[in-house]
Design an enzyme around this catalytic site. Structure first.
Site, short mmCIF file in Angstrom:
data_model
loop_
_atom_site.label_atom_id
_atom_site.label_comp_id
_atom_site.label_asym_id
_atom_site.label_seq_id
_atom_site.Cartn_x
_atom_site.Cartn_y
_atom_site.Cartn_z
N PRO A 96 0.88 -1.29 -0.17
CA PRO A 96 -0.08 0.04 0.01
C PRO A 96 0.84 1.24 0.09
O PRO A 96 0.30 2.43 -0.29
CB PRO A 96 -0.89 -0.22 1.26
CG PRO A 96 -0.85 -1.51 1.75
CD PRO A 96 0.33 -2.05 1.15
N GLU A 123 2.32 -8.42 9.06
CA GLU A 123 2.48 -7.25 9.18
C GLU A 123 3.34 -6.58 8.00
O GLU A 123 3.21 -5.24 7.72
CB GLU A 123 3.18 -6.74 10.43
CG GLU A 123 2.08 -6.98 11.57
CD GLU A 123 0.83 -6.29 11.32
OE1 GLU A 123 0.02 -7.17 11.43
OE2 GLU A 123 0.62 -5.21 11.31
N ARG A 161 -1.38 -8.51 -20.97
CA ARG A 161 -2.26 -8.19 -22.22
C ARG A 161 -1.38 -7.24 -23.10
O ARG A 161 -1.74 -7.36 -24.25
CB ARG A 161 -3.23 -7.32 -21.52
CG ARG A 161 -4.23 -8.15 -20.59
CD ARG A 161 -5.48 -6.96 -20.16
NE ARG A 161 -6.02 -6.50 -21.21
CZ ARG A 161 -7.07 -6.97 -22.04
NH1 ARG A 161 -7.59 -8.33 -21.82
NH2 ARG A 161 -7.81 -6.38 -23.10
N ASP A 176 -8.17 -0.69 -25.25
CA ASP A 176 -8.75 -0.73 -23.77
C ASP A 176 -8.92 0.42 -23.05
O ASP A 176 -8.16 1.45 -23.57
CB ASP A 176 -7.57 -1.80 -23.14
CG ASP A 176 -7.88 -3.34 -23.08
OD1 ASP A 176 -8.96 -3.43 -23.63
OD2 ASP A 176 -6.93 -3.80 -22.78
#
Ligand code: 4GS
Length: 253
Positions: A96, A123, A161, A176
């Protein structure tokens, strides 16, 4: 599957190798692996642990909840992955705290001959491993997952892709969403009417120019409605501006 000499090699460091290997069994990524366009291998730090319990985590210095992934098993697993192919590898830690994964960063991943994805659990990972081995941190969103594996699979799918030959027809990737910098236009297929809902006339007209124009207008309009931030930094040409103005006028009518 041993890839062709110019195949992209993807290695994933994970305590759940079976989880990650699934991504290479289905769909676009599965076909790319079958065709030798990509080669995917998973490396389990438990196989490189120092003790007979295959310990990969320990209690955090400074106390607090949860466990931290130990340096040595991860370091050895990364070293083993690096040694599996002479080409240099870019090591990506899914976290994150990383930069938000977007299509530009996906394109950069797709251009790498080798990527090693480092998937944390618990963690987190001892900072010394990150300092020593990680080239880039990437996040798939502002939420907390149980592990980096799903994030790695997202990156692998999106990047594969863009590997030449991975999609049935090249233009699909080019059209896309986000490849054009806009959201996608609506899509329709048979039947022509479903529960009294029809298909826009233009899509059945056979006029490819009109269809292209309609699709661009819808993509611009949807982006304006749902993701105006994507338009904020974007120069529209005269045709795009006109189409968007038409969409807005119709939307407000
Ligand atoms: N969001 C994320 N984008 O990439 N990784 C993400 C993530 O939540 N990772 C977990 C964070 C807590 N420790 C285990 C891994």
């Amino acid at each position: 599957m041993t890839g062709t000499p110019n195949s992209r090699r993807i290695d994933v460091i994970t305590v759940f190798p079976e989880m990650v290997e699934q991504v290479a069994r289905f769909g676009v990524v599965g076909r790319a692996a079958e065709r030798g366009l990509i080669e995917l291998s998973a490396w389990n730090p438990r196989d490189y642990a120092e003790d007979r319990h295959a310990t990969v985590d320990d209690r955090p210095y400074g106390g607090g909840p949860g466990m931290v992934m130990k340096v040595a098993p991860l370091h050895r697993a990364i070293q083993a992955a690096r040694a599996a192919d002479p080409r240099p590898a870019r090591v990506i830690h899914l976290s994150p705290q990383g930069a938000r994964l977007d299509q530009d960063r996906v394109a950069r991943l797709a251009a790498c001959e080798r990527v090693i994805y480092l998937c944390g659990r618990y963690e987190g990972i001892d900072e010394r491993l990150l300092e020593a081995e990680v080239d880039e941190e990437l996040s798939i969103g502002d939420y907390v997952l149980s592990g980096g594996e799903l994030a790695a699979m997202v990156a692998i799918d999106a990047a594969t892709r863009l590997v030449p030959g991975a999609l049935g027809h090249e233009d699909s990737a080019a059209e896309d969403s986000f490849a054009t910098g806009l959201l996608d236009h609506p899509h329709y297929t048979r039947p022509e009417v479903y529960e009294r809902r029809g298909v826009p006339e233009v899509l059945r007209s056979g006029d490819h120019g009109a269809v292209d124009t309609w699709r661009l207008k819808q993509a611009l309009g949807r982006t304006w409605l749902r993701r105006p931030d994507l338009l904020a930094g974007r120069e529209l040409d005269e045709r795009q501006r006109r189409l968007l103005d038409e969409f807005i006028a119709e939307h407000r009518a």
